[in-house]
Design a protein around this motif. Structure first.
Motif, PDB file in Angstrom:
ATOM      1  N   MET A  35       0.827  -1.210   0.000  1.00 59.84           N
ATOM      2  CA  MET A  35       0.000   0.000   0.000  1.00 59.84           C
ATOM      3  C   MET A  35       0.861   1.260   0.000  1.00 59.84           C
ATOM      4  O   MET A  35       0.585   2.215  -0.742  1.00 59.84           O
ATOM      5  N   GLU A  36       1.898   1.269   0.821  1.00 59.77           N
ATOM      6  CA  GLU A  36       2.791   2.432   0.866  1.00 59.77           C
ATOM      7  C   GLU A  36       3.475   2.639  -0.483  1.00 59.77           C
ATOM      8  O   GLU A  36       3.665   3.775  -0.930  1.00 59.77           O
ATOM      9  N   ASN A  37       3.855   1.542  -1.121  1.00 56.46           N
ATOM     10  CA  ASN A  37       4.489   1.645  -2.436  1.00 56.46           C
ATOM     11  C   ASN A  37       3.538   2.266  -3.460  1.00 56.46           C
ATOM     12  O   ASN A  37       3.934   3.117  -4.260  1.00 56.46           O
ATOM     13  N   ILE A  38       2.279   1.840  -3.431  1.00 60.09           N
ATOM     14  CA  ILE A  38       1.284   2.380  -4.357  1.00 60.09           C
ATOM     15  C   ILE A  38       1.063   3.872  -4.107  1.00 60.09           C
ATOM     16  O   ILE A  38       1.023   4.679  -5.040  1.00 60.09           O
ATOM     17  N   LEU A  39       0.930   4.241  -2.830  1.00 55.15           N
ATOM     18  CA  LEU A  39       0.722   5.656  -2.495  1.00 55.15           C
ATOM     19  C   LEU A  39       1.914   6.505  -2.941  1.00 55.15           C
ATOM     20  O   LEU A  39       1.742   7.624  -3.429  1.00 55.15           O
ATOM     21  N   SER A 106       6.768   3.352 -10.271  1.00 59.51           N
ATOM     22  CA  SER A 106       5.971   4.575 -10.442  1.00 59.51           C
ATOM     23  C   SER A 106       5.753   4.926 -11.913  1.00 59.51           C
ATOM     24  O   SER A 106       4.842   5.685 -12.251  1.00 59.51           O
ATOM     25  N   LYS A 107       6.592   4.363 -12.793  1.00 61.37           N
ATOM     26  CA  LYS A 107       6.445   4.630 -14.220  1.00 61.37           C
ATOM     27  C   LYS A 107       5.124   4.078 -14.755  1.00 61.37           C
ATOM     28  O   LYS A 107       4.639   4.529 -15.793  1.00 61.37           O
ATOM     29  N   ALA A 108       4.552   3.105 -14.050  1.00 62.38           N
ATOM     30  CA  ALA A 108       3.243   2.563 -14.452  1.00 62.38           C
ATOM     31  C   ALA A 108       2.174   3.644 -14.386  1.00 62.38           C
ATOM     32  O   ALA A 108       1.368   3.805 -15.311  1.00 62.38           O
ATOM     33  N   ILE A 109       2.169   4.407 -13.292  1.00 59.32           N
ATOM     34  CA  ILE A 109       1.220   5.509 -13.139  1.00 59.32           C
ATOM     35  C   ILE A 109       1.491   6.590 -14.178  1.00 59.32           C
ATOM     36  O   ILE A 109       0.566   7.164 -14.766  1.00 59.32           O
ATOM     37  N   LYS A 110       2.765   6.857 -14.423  1.00 58.64           N
ATOM     38  CA  LYS A 110       3.142   7.884 -15.399  1.00 58.64           C
ATOM     39  C   LYS A 110       2.629   7.539 -16.793  1.00 58.64           C
ATOM     40  O   LYS A 110       2.124   8.405 -17.519  1.00 58.64           O
ATOM     41  N   VAL A 216      -1.260   0.052 -23.094  1.00 60.23           N
ATOM     42  CA  VAL A 216       0.039   0.728 -23.080  1.00 60.23           C
ATOM     43  C   VAL A 216       1.076  -0.235 -22.512  1.00 60.23           C
ATOM     44  O   VAL A 216       0.859  -0.837 -21.458  1.00 60.23           O
ATOM     45  N   THR A 217       2.184  -0.368 -23.201  1.00 60.82           N
ATOM     46  CA  THR A 217       3.223  -1.326 -22.824  1.00 60.82           C
ATOM     47  C   THR A 217       3.999  -0.874 -21.590  1.00 60.82           C
ATOM     48  O   THR A 217       4.429   0.270 -21.491  1.00 60.82           O
ATOM     49  N   TYR A 218       4.171  -1.812 -20.649  1.00 62.08           N
ATOM     50  CA  TYR A 218       4.947  -1.597 -19.433  1.00 62.08           C
ATOM     51  C   TYR A 218       6.007  -2.689 -19.362  1.00 62.08           C
ATOM     52  O   TYR A 218       5.694  -3.880 -19.490  1.00 62.08           O
ATOM     53  N   LYS A 219       7.285  -2.300 -19.134  1.00 58.82           N
ATOM     54  CA  LYS A 219       8.377  -3.279 -19.152  1.00 58.82           C
ATOM     55  C   LYS A 219       9.231  -3.251 -17.885  1.00 58.82           C
ATOM     56  O   LYS A 219      10.358  -3.730 -17.889  1.00 58.82           O
ATOM     57  N   HIS A 220       8.687  -2.690 -16.815  1.00 58.69           N
ATOM     58  CA  HIS A 220       9.447  -2.587 -15.577  1.00 58.69           C
ATOM     59  C   HIS A 220       8.967  -3.642 -14.577  1.00 58.69           C
ATOM     60  O   HIS A 220       8.177  -4.515 -14.900  1.00 58.69           O
ATOM     61  N   LYS A 221       9.420  -3.534 -13.324  1.00 57.14           N
ATOM     62  CA  LYS A 221       9.058  -4.534 -12.323  1.00 57.14           C
ATOM     63  C   LYS A 221       7.562  -4.539 -12.022  1.00 57.14           C
ATOM     64  O   LYS A 221       6.937  -3.485 -11.895  1.00 57.14           O
ATOM     65  N   TRP A 222       7.034  -5.740 -11.897  1.00 59.49           N
ATOM     66  CA  TRP A 222       5.635  -5.927 -11.500  1.00 59.49           C
ATOM     67  C   TRP A 222       5.516  -7.295 -10.850  1.00 59.49           C
ATOM     68  O   TRP A 222       6.142  -8.259 -11.294  1.00 59.49           O
ATOM     69  N   PHE A 223       4.738  -7.379  -9.785  1.00 55.46           N
ATOM     70  CA  PHE A 223       4.500  -8.676  -9.176  1.00 55.46           C
ATOM     71  C   PHE A 223       3.183  -8.654  -8.421  1.00 55.46           C
ATOM     72  O   PHE A 223       2.802  -7.644  -7.836  1.00 55.46           O
ATOM     73  N   GLU A 224       2.490  -9.787  -8.453  1.00 52.33           N
ATOM     74  CA  GLU A 224       1.217  -9.940  -7.752  1.00 52.33           C
ATOM     75  C   GLU A 224       1.385 -10.949  -6.625  1.00 52.33           C
ATOM     76  O   GLU A 224       1.955 -12.021  -6.820  1.00 52.33           O
TER      77      GLU A 224
END
Length: 239
Positions: A35-39, A106-110, A216-224
């Motif tokens: 949550m802190e990371n998302i905020l 944060s680039k995902a939001i951008k 939109v293409t995203y190529k950075h870190k992501w994990f669920e």
């Protein structure tokens, strides 16, 4: 104005006792939590107006002094019903919506913020390596994700027989304008009922209704973090 909506109503039952007195978005890692990371990701993109849609263990979010919508039917509903709880924001503001059990840059939001389209979802192009770390056979969990030449979504959420047919994966992040949200509500009145409708099911229905959903293409870190195995891998590899 662009606002943020964080969907955090679910139980996280596949994490068992870990979320019994907590919430999966609040599980600590590297002196922080999801949550802190998302905020922080919103803040880095100058998005200060953010809300939660809560449900399970909603009292744990009291420490966050931001707007909260409560899904009292969280036990029997899915993400789409939770999204409906934030109708007043979606009808007024362009909103970037995120799941709360995912880690990303944060680039995902951008990318979503900078897109000029009315309805946008992110496409995880690095999905295969991620799925291989979680499953012996990625096709056990990975779903279809197909786009046309202009990168508009044409199929999502179905079973595939080969990874070669999959153009990416949905990341749990999207942007919706008030104009688009109004159209969604007109087309899907049944969503107002307490049904278990997932986001991917919603997207597939909207494709049938000829909605234009830009990817939109995203190529950075992501994990669920969906289960204990995911959590263990995340804690060991995403510091």
């Amino acid at each position: 104005m662009i606002c943020g909506i964080i969907l955090a109503a679910g139980r996280g039952s596949r994490l068992g006792s870990i979320t019994q007195n907590s919430h999966k978005s609040l599980i600590k890692f590297d002196k922080t939590n999801l949550m802190e990371n998302i905020l922080q990701n919103y803040k880095k993109n100058q998005i200060e107006k953010v809300c939660f849609v809560t449900g399970y263990n909603h009292n744990l979010f009291k420490k966050y002094k931001i707007k909260k919508f409560f899904n009292k039917y969280w036990k029997n509903t899915n993400m789409v019903y939770s999204l409906m709880m934030a109708d007043s924001w979606l009808s007024k503001y362009t909103c970037i919506v995120t799941y709360s059990d995912i880690y990303y840059n944060s680039k995902a939001i951008k990318l979503l913020k900078n897109s000029k389209n009315n309805f946008v979802i992110l496409n995880n192009k690095n999905w295969l390596s991620n799925w291989k770390s979680r499953y012996k056979n990625p096709l056990m969990d990975a779903e279809s994700f197909k786009t046309d030449k202009k990168k508009f979504l044409i199929e999502i959420g179905k079973k595939e027989k080969s990874v070669k047919n999959i153009n990416g994966q949905y990341m749990g992040l999207m942007k919706i304008t008030p104009h688009t949200w109004k159209k969604i509500k007109l087309k899907l009145p049944e969503v107002k009922k307490k049904n278990k409708v997932s986001i991917t099911e919603l997207l597939n229905k909207l494709i049938i209704f000829n909605f234009k959903i830009k990817t939109v293409t995203y190529k950075h870190k992501w994990f669920e973090i969906d289960n204990k195995k995911d959590l263990s891998f995340f804690l060991n590899n995403f510091k």
